[in-house]
Design an enzyme around this catalytic site. Structure first.
Site, short mmCIF file in Angstrom:
data_model
loop_
_atom_site.label_atom_id
_atom_site.label_comp_id
_atom_site.label_asym_id
_atom_site.label_seq_id
_atom_site.Cartn_x
_atom_site.Cartn_y
_atom_site.Cartn_z
N ASN A 9 35.88 -0.55 -4.30
CA ASN A 9 36.73 -1.14 -3.57
C ASN A 9 36.95 -3.41 -2.83
OD1 ASN A 9 37.97 -1.40 -0.40
ND2 ASN A 9 36.43 -1.70 0.52
N TRP A 10 38.59 -3.12 -3.55
CA TRP A 10 38.88 -4.38 -3.68
C TRP A 10 39.45 -4.70 -2.67
CZ3 TRP A 10 41.79 -4.17 -8.83
CH2 TRP A 10 41.57 -4.28 -9.77
N LYS A 11 39.64 -4.11 -1.30
CA LYS A 11 39.86 -5.01 -0.09
C LYS A 11 41.07 -5.14 0.50
CE LYS A 11 34.28 -5.17 0.70
NZ LYS A 11 33.72 -5.85 1.92
N HIS A 93 36.03 3.60 5.61
CA HIS A 93 34.69 2.03 6.04
C HIS A 93 34.37 1.72 7.08
CE1 HIS A 93 33.74 -1.18 4.26
NE2 HIS A 93 33.71 -0.97 3.34
N GLU A 95 34.57 -1.10 7.80
CA GLU A 95 35.91 -1.92 8.26
C GLU A 95 36.66 -1.62 8.72
OE1 GLU A 95 36.11 -4.09 4.12
OE2 GLU A 95 33.80 -4.99 4.27
N GLU A 176 26.36 2.59 3.26
CA GLU A 176 27.08 1.75 3.08
C GLU A 176 25.80 1.15 4.30
OE1 GLU A 176 29.99 0.81 0.53
OE2 GLU A 176 31.07 0.94 2.10
N GLY A 182 29.39 -7.24 1.88
CA GLY A 182 29.14 -8.68 2.62
C GLY A 182 28.34 -9.84 2.53
N SER A 222 26.68 -5.00 -1.25
CA SER A 222 26.19 -6.39 -1.32
C SER A 222 25.49 -5.76 -3.07
CB SER A 222 25.00 -7.28 -1.16
OG SER A 222 26.12 -7.47 0.00
N GLY A 243 31.99 -3.86 -3.76
CA GLY A 243 32.67 -4.58 -3.30
C GLY A 243 33.04 -5.68 -3.92
N GLY A 244 33.04 -6.98 -3.31
CA GLY A 244 33.35 -8.21 -3.53
C GLY A 244 33.11 -8.38 -5.47
C1 PEP Z 1 32.15 -2.43 -0.02
O1 PEP Z 1 33.40 -2.38 0.36
O2 PEP Z 1 32.50 -1.24 0.03
C2 PEP Z 1 31.45 -3.19 0.03
C3 PEP Z 1 29.92 -2.42 -0.85
O3 PEP Z 1 31.37 -4.50 -0.26
P1 PEP Z 1 30.04 -5.61 -0.75
O4 PEP Z 1 29.51 -4.94 -1.81
O5 PEP Z 1 30.75 -7.04 -1.32
O6 PEP Z 1 29.09 -5.54 0.29
#
Ligand code: PEP
Length: 271
Positions: A9-11, A93, A95, A176, A182, A222, A243-244
């Site tokens: 997930n590049w957000k 998600h 966010e 999640e 994040g 994370s 994500g990151g």
């Molecule tokens: C996500 O965006 O779904 C996520 C899990 O982000 P991160 O890996 O950065 O915590």
């Protein structure tokens, strides 16, 4: 046997030219045929990433979809608009629940629209820190699953809509915990696995019946190359939504390499 899935997930990161190049690099560095790999770039990069990934075996996903088919919804993107651009979509998600105020009812509509359009869905669920500390994590996750999926599984009008293929079912759940996204503070593998068991129990209770066992449950929050092994060591967990770390080719190479080991080990065990 459930597939092993690593979804990126590049957000709201990367402009289209960067996205296409990054997608090519990640595809090259993660050549593990046994792992379903999905890259979810921003909407504006979908076409470029699709072209960059052609022939690599890496699928393209959108990060969101609207709950109506069309209409006066300025700035939104509907499921039919994604045809030819994406084969997966992330729905619900945290966010978006937080920033766009997405409700369970809207998320239910998004899943219906995605299925009608033949998109495979990654449905995100997870509790806030205060909810976990209050002992309510399981109740929250069960409620989110029921809100998102009630009526979807048994709806004959959309039953034939979604294409599934040899790689697996139309739905994956990403557990999640919001406090892990994040933050660099991941859940433990054991806690994530315990919630994956709850997720499958909840799915069985809301009409997915025998299919519940076949639905992949991913962990997200994370995830890195250093900690992915803790999650994939749990038989209840079938991959990760990243994500990151998914913006870093070295991290993705490590995560997918570990997922490949898991996929091969699970395939070797008679079910
Ligand atoms: C996500 O965006 O779904 C996520 C899990 O982000 P991160 O890996 O950065 O915590």
């Amino acid at each position: 046997m459930r597939p092993v899935i690593i979804a990126a997930n590049w957000k709201m990161h990367t402009v289209p030219a960067e996205a296409a190049e990054l997608a090519s690099t990640i595809a090259r560095r993660t050549a593990e045929a046994e792992v379903i790999r999905v890259i979810c770039p921003p909407f504006v990069a979908l076409a470029g990433v699709r072209d960059a990934l052609a022939g690599t075996g890496v699928a393209v996903g959108a990060q969101n979809v609207h709950h109506e088919r069309s209409g006066a919804y300025t700035g939104e993107v509907s499921a039919p608009m994604l045809e030819g651009l994406a084969t997966w979509v992330i729905v619900g998600h945290s966010e978006r629940r937080r920033d766009a105020g997405e409700t369970d009812e809207q998320i239910n509509g998004k899943i219906r629209r995605a299925r009608e359009a033949g998109l495979r869905v990654i449905l995100c669920v997870g509790e806030q820190l205060a909810e976990r500390e209050a002992g309510r994590a399981e109740t929250v996750v069960r409620g989110q699953l029921a809100g998102a999926l009630t009526g979807v599984a048994g709806d004959r009008a959309i039953e034939g809509g979604a294409e599934t293929d040899a790689n697996g079912a139309w739905l994956a759940i990403a557990y999640e915990p919001v406090w892990a996204i994040g933050t660099g503070r991941n859940a433990s593998g054991a806690d994530a696995a315990a919630m994956a068991v709850v997720v499958r129990d909840a799915l069985a209770g809301i009409g997915l019946g025998g299919d519940a066992d076949a639905i992949p449950v991913l962990y997200g929050g994370s995830v890195t190359a250093a900690n992915i092994g803790e999650f994939l060591a749990e038989p209840a967990i079938d991959g990760a939504l990243v994500g990151g770390a998914s913006l870093k080719p070295d991290e993705m190479a490590g995560i997918v390499a570990r997922a490949g080991l898991t996929a091969r080990a699970r395939a070797a065990v008679p079910s």
